[in-house]
Design a protein around this motif. Structure first.
Motif, PDB file in Angstrom:
ATOM      1  N   PHE A  37       0.810  -1.223   0.000  1.00  0.00           N
ATOM      2  CA  PHE A  37       0.000   0.000   0.000  1.00  0.00           C
ATOM      3  C   PHE A  37       0.846   1.277   0.000  1.00  0.00           C
ATOM      4  CE2 PHE A  37      -2.442  -3.292   2.297  1.00  0.00           C
ATOM      5  CZ  PHE A  37      -3.448  -3.479   1.360  1.00  0.00           C
ATOM      6  N   TYR A 284      -2.412  -3.968  -5.278  1.00  0.00           N
ATOM      7  CA  TYR A 284      -2.824  -3.162  -4.134  1.00  0.00           C
ATOM      8  C   TYR A 284      -3.563  -1.918  -4.634  1.00  0.00           C
ATOM      9  CZ  TYR A 284       0.436  -6.071  -1.503  1.00  0.00           C
ATOM     10  OH  TYR A 284       1.084  -7.142  -0.927  1.00  0.00           O
ATOM     11  N   HIS A 291      -8.050   0.414   1.917  1.00  0.00           N
ATOM     12  CA  HIS A 291      -7.053  -0.330   1.147  1.00  0.00           C
ATOM     13  C   HIS A 291      -7.488  -1.774   0.954  1.00  0.00           C
ATOM     14  CE1 HIS A 291      -3.637   2.570   2.554  1.00  0.00           C
ATOM     15  NE2 HIS A 291      -4.427   3.110   1.644  1.00  0.00           N
ATOM     16  N   ILE A 293      -6.356  -5.667  -1.259  1.00  0.00           N
ATOM     17  CA  ILE A 293      -5.439  -6.462  -2.071  1.00  0.00           C
ATOM     18  C   ILE A 293      -6.271  -7.345  -2.989  1.00  0.00           C
ATOM     19  CG2 ILE A 293      -3.613  -8.198  -2.091  1.00  0.00           C
ATOM     20  CD1 ILE A 293      -2.879  -7.331   0.725  1.00  0.00           C
TER      21      ILE A 293
END
Length: 306
Positions: A37, A284, A291, A293
């Protein structure tokens, strides 16, 4: 670890103001992020494969920095040595130790003999590029995916040849003096040269930068510039300042561009709120302030957090 660029990220300049448009999939906006990130990435690129690369690599390894080294495969011997300013003798690293010397970094192509590619016939151009790629892959036991233009000279014919060889980037010598991602990885010349007078100022600017989207500091040059300009102490100091930053990813040229290119294989099904990642890299992203993935060769269903 191989790590590339989404054409959906558009950088444009208007009245010297850079506008960055978020990537969009089926009208769905997200922000690309780097591994873990992060939003800042530092990379280095050094040409010609001289013995000073060993000193540079010792410095990079000590600071956990990553670089790409661009080699001329037909010159990796004593006959390939050259002199600058009638005093600085630059000896090439022998090919039998290349695999060991560059084991922690990327090796990219720089043509077999470092000729001006604009002056070559089509067949000679093909030989200079193709033979270099083959020999370097044999020396390193790794696939070569990058290139640096000798003397920074290129044209459309050269670029097309590189793309036919499945290379994903080529570096010129036209420094940008900014931290924006380039629109074209086959004409980009990095942020600045190793010995550029603006280097110190750019390092200080970089350390203060708190970006909202990915920013790149790309330093290029030749390891022998350490001797040529007597800059060992200065470069050690600047590299030490760049190293060990928690908000920064340190990658080779190939790792960076491979990762960014993986976003081109990302799709979004609006009806299912589902991302599909067909690349070989975990991707990411940021949506609003959160955030996520997206796993490699996998899917991810987005659910808005309340």
């Amino acid at each position: 670890m191989d790590f590339s660029f989404n054409k959906l990220t558009i950088l444009s300049s208007w009245n010297n103001i850079y506008l960055e448009v978020l990537p969009m999939l089926n009208n769905f906006q997200y922000i690309k992020l780097l591994p873990c990130f992060k939003k800042k990435v530092v990379t280095f690129s050094f040409d010609d494969g001289t013995y000073q690369d060993m000193e540079m690599i010792n410095l990079l390894d000590a600071l956990k920095l990553k670089a790409t080294f661009n080699l001329n495969s037909a010159l990796m011997n004593e006959k390939g040595s050259f002199v600058i300013n009638d005093w600085l003798v630059n000896y090439r690293i022998p090919e039998n130790i290349i695999r060991h010397v560059y084991r922690n970094h990327e090796v990219a192509a720089h043509t077999s003999h470092h000729y001006n590619l604009n002056e070559l016939t089509e067949n000679a151009l093909k030989e200079e590029i193709d033979d270099d790629l083959y020999r370097l892959s044999q020396m390193t036991k790794r696939k070569v995916i990058g290139f640096a233009y000798p003397y920074g000279i290129y044209n459309e014919q050269i670029i097309e040849r590189l793309k036919k060889c499945n290379l994903i980037y080529a570096r010129s010598t036209n420094s940008s003096y900014d931290f924006h991602l380039p629109e074209d990885w086959f004409t980009y010349g990095g942020t600045c040269n190793l010995s550029d007078s603006q280097m110190t100022m750019l390092v200080n600017r970089w350390l203060k930068l708190k970006p909202k989207t990915i920013k790149l500091f790309y330093i290029w040059g030749h390891s022998y510039e350490l001797d040529m300009f007597h800059e060992h102490e200065k470069i050690y100091h600047l590299f030490s300042k760049l190293a060990n930053q928690q908000d920064t990813w340190y990658a080779t040229n190939g790792e960076l561009i491979s990762y960014l290119n993986a976003f081109e294989k990302l799709s979004y099904d609006y009806s299912r709120h589902q991302f599909k990642n067909d690349s070989s890299y975990d991707l990411y992203i940021q949506i609003k302030q959160n955030h996520y993935i997206i796993p490699k060769k996998g899917t991810f269903v987005y659910e808005e957090k309340k």
